[in-house]
Design a protein around this motif. Structure first.
Motif, short mmCIF file in Angstrom:
data_model
loop_
_atom_site.label_atom_id
_atom_site.label_comp_id
_atom_site.label_asym_id
_atom_site.label_seq_id
_atom_site.Cartn_x
_atom_site.Cartn_y
_atom_site.Cartn_z
N ALA A 115 -6.61 -10.96 -9.81
CA ALA A 115 -7.40 -10.08 -8.95
C ALA A 115 -6.60 -8.84 -8.57
O ALA A 115 -7.13 -7.72 -8.57
CB ALA A 115 -7.87 -10.83 -7.71
N ILE A 116 -5.34 -9.03 -8.24
CA ILE A 116 -4.48 -7.89 -7.89
C ILE A 116 -4.34 -6.95 -9.08
O ILE A 116 -4.41 -5.72 -8.92
CB ILE A 116 -3.11 -8.39 -7.39
N ASP A 117 -4.19 -7.50 -10.27
CA ASP A 117 -4.08 -6.67 -11.47
C ASP A 117 -5.33 -5.83 -11.67
O ASP A 117 -5.25 -4.64 -12.03
CB ASP A 117 -3.84 -7.53 -12.71
N VAL A 118 -6.49 -6.40 -11.42
CA VAL A 118 -7.75 -5.66 -11.55
C VAL A 118 -7.81 -4.54 -10.53
O VAL A 118 -8.18 -3.40 -10.86
CB VAL A 118 -8.97 -6.61 -11.39
N ILE A 119 -7.44 -4.83 -9.30
CA ILE A 119 -7.47 -3.81 -8.24
C ILE A 119 -6.56 -2.66 -8.60
O ILE A 119 -6.95 -1.49 -8.52
CB ILE A 119 -7.09 -4.42 -6.88
N VAL A 120 -5.35 -2.97 -9.02
CA VAL A 120 -4.38 -1.92 -9.34
C VAL A 120 -4.81 -1.17 -10.59
O VAL A 120 -4.86 0.07 -10.60
CB VAL A 120 -2.96 -2.51 -9.52
N ALA A 121 -5.11 -1.89 -11.64
CA ALA A 121 -5.41 -1.25 -12.92
C ALA A 121 -6.67 -0.40 -12.86
O ALA A 121 -6.73 0.67 -13.47
CB ALA A 121 -5.55 -2.30 -14.01
N ASP A 122 -7.66 -0.86 -12.16
CA ASP A 122 -8.93 -0.15 -12.16
C ASP A 122 -9.10 0.76 -10.95
O ASP A 122 -9.16 1.97 -11.08
CB ASP A 122 -10.10 -1.14 -12.21
N LEU A 123 -9.14 0.17 -9.79
CA LEU A 123 -9.50 0.94 -8.60
C LEU A 123 -8.43 1.93 -8.16
O LEU A 123 -8.73 3.10 -7.92
CB LEU A 123 -9.84 -0.02 -7.46
N LEU A 124 -7.21 1.48 -8.03
CA LEU A 124 -6.18 2.38 -7.52
C LEU A 124 -5.88 3.52 -8.49
O LEU A 124 -5.68 4.66 -8.07
CB LEU A 124 -4.91 1.60 -7.17
N HIS A 125 -5.89 3.20 -9.78
CA HIS A 125 -5.69 4.28 -10.75
C HIS A 125 -6.87 5.25 -10.73
O HIS A 125 -6.68 6.47 -10.87
CB HIS A 125 -5.50 3.72 -12.16
N TRP A 126 -8.07 4.75 -10.53
CA TRP A 126 -9.24 5.62 -10.46
C TRP A 126 -9.12 6.56 -9.26
O TRP A 126 -9.37 7.76 -9.38
CB TRP A 126 -10.52 4.78 -10.35
N PHE A 127 -8.76 6.00 -8.09
CA PHE A 127 -8.60 6.84 -6.90
C PHE A 127 -7.59 7.95 -7.16
O PHE A 127 -7.83 9.12 -6.86
CB PHE A 127 -8.15 6.01 -5.69
N ARG A 128 -6.44 7.58 -7.69
CA ARG A 128 -5.39 8.57 -7.94
C ARG A 128 -5.84 9.61 -8.96
O ARG A 128 -5.61 10.81 -8.77
CB ARG A 128 -4.12 7.87 -8.42
N ALA A 129 -6.52 9.18 -10.01
CA ALA A 129 -6.98 10.10 -11.05
C ALA A 129 -8.00 11.11 -10.51
O ALA A 129 -8.14 12.21 -11.03
CB ALA A 129 -7.59 9.33 -12.22
N HIS A 130 -8.70 10.73 -9.45
CA HIS A 130 -9.72 11.61 -8.87
C HIS A 130 -9.24 12.31 -7.59
O HIS A 130 -10.03 12.81 -6.81
CB HIS A 130 -11.00 10.82 -8.61
N GLY A 131 -7.92 12.31 -7.40
CA GLY A 131 -7.35 13.06 -6.28
C GLY A 131 -7.47 12.40 -4.93
O GLY A 131 -7.29 13.06 -3.91
N CYS A 132 -7.78 11.12 -4.92
CA CYS A 132 -7.88 10.39 -3.66
C CYS A 132 -6.57 9.67 -3.36
O CYS A 132 -5.79 9.39 -4.26
CB CYS A 132 -9.01 9.36 -3.73
#
Length: 46
Positions: free
Chosen positions: A8-25
């Motif tokens: 679950a942690i891998d999914v959060i990091v790989a998907d959500l946190l990278h998405w936030f960073r990629a979109h300037g959040c």
């Protein structure tokens, strides 16, 4: 259970946190807001 938690942690990091960073959040702010939402919902679920 530990393997499921790590997955679950891998999914959060790989998907959500990278998405936030990629979109300037700010990922830390997003996690803080998510935690607040979770805590606000917990009394309703009990």
């Amino acid at each position: 259970m530990a393997h499921a938690e790590e997955s679950a942690i891998d999914v959060i990091v790989a998907d959500l946190l990278h998405w936030f960073r990629a979109h300037g959040c700010d990922p830390d702010s997003a996690l803080d807001r998510a935690q607040m939402h979770l805590e606000a919902e917990l009394p309703e679920a009990v």
